[in-house]
Design an enzyme around this catalytic site. Structure first.
Site, short mmCIF file in Angstrom:
data_model
loop_
_atom_site.label_atom_id
_atom_site.label_comp_id
_atom_site.label_asym_id
_atom_site.label_seq_id
_atom_site.Cartn_x
_atom_site.Cartn_y
_atom_site.Cartn_z
N ASP A 185 -6.29 -2.74 11.25
CA ASP A 185 -4.94 -2.00 11.52
C ASP A 185 -4.88 -1.55 13.10
OD1 ASP A 185 -2.81 -0.64 10.90
OD2 ASP A 185 -3.65 0.85 9.46
N CYS A 196 0.65 -1.10 -0.10
CA CYS A 196 0.14 -0.07 0.02
C CYS A 196 0.91 1.14 0.16
CB CYS A 196 -1.01 -0.04 1.33
SG CYS A 196 -2.51 0.82 0.86
#
Length: 228
Positions: free
Chosen positions: A131, A8
């Site tokens: 996350d 990412c």
């Protein structure tokens, strides 16, 4: 089963090409001005054309409104939208209806109760991304290079499809996979030399570490089967 990897925060042609060459299943482009990984939609669109069809293209946004999403989707033509803010289940439904794309809903985890937040999204989000909660003072919902207690995921129902994120790097990914058995993982800061600067060497080390972890788990499973 081979672990799916998402790289990412991609911003350069070199990083995009290398991620896919190494085996990334997903490539993430971040549209959030406060992030050092922020990229303009047109720039992301040009990079995405280099690897379209070779990896899934993910547009990562944070509480974006429809005007912003219109611009991003038009320029990037993503395969998936990742909503990394405080989007409600109703907002996720609306985004899916408007854009006709699958949605990854990111949730921040620090303690066991945080996992309960997934319940209203089950059956709405196509996949979750777990996350770590940002450290105090950070303006970034992700990409902070911090992890959470992966053992918390042991309480998660096996039917929940998720991607593990949060401070993953070549040094800790083996432990993370051994503890969680995650089928998909996401890294950003873990393969950088500085915030927003992807390091091709660290990227390669990360994929090598993932491969070693998969081999170790396969070996352990084989031994366990023989001992029965």
């Amino acid at each position: 089963m081979k672990t799916e990897v998402k790289i990412c925060g991609l911003k350069t042609a070199e990083a995009v090409d290398r991620a896919v060459a190494l085996g990334a299943r997903y490539t993430g482009f971040i549209f959030f001005p406060k992030s050092p990984r922020n990229i303009e939609p047109d720039d992301a669109g040009r990079l995405a054309e280099r690897i379209r069809g070779k990896a899934k293209i993910v547009a990562v946004t944070v509480d974006a409104d429809n005007d912003d999403l219109d611009e991003i989707v038009s320029a990037l033509s993503p395969d998936i939208l990742q909503l990394h803010g405080n989007e409600s289940p109703e907002r996720v439904l609306n985004v899916k209806a408007v854009y006709g794309l699958p949605v990854i809903k990111a949730l921040s985890i620090r303690e066991a109760d945080d996992l309960r937040r997934i319940e209203p999204y089950i059956g709405i989000a196509d996949r979750f991304l777990f996350d770590a909660k940002p450290p105090k003072g950070s303006d970034l919902p992700g990409g902070n290079g911090v992890s959470f207690d992966w053992k918390l995921l042991h309480a998660l129902d096996e039917s929940v499809d998720y991607m593990l994120s949060g401070g993953l790097n070549a040094e800790n990914i083996g432990e993370a996979l051994a503890l969680t058995g995650a089928k998909a993982i996401d890294t950003s800061s873990g393969v950088e030399s500085a915030p927003g600067v992807k390091d091709l060497g660290r990227m390669e080390e990360f994929f090598e570490a993932v491969s070693r972890a998969q081999a170790d788990m396969a070996g352990a499973k084989t031994l366990a089967g023989r001992s029965k």
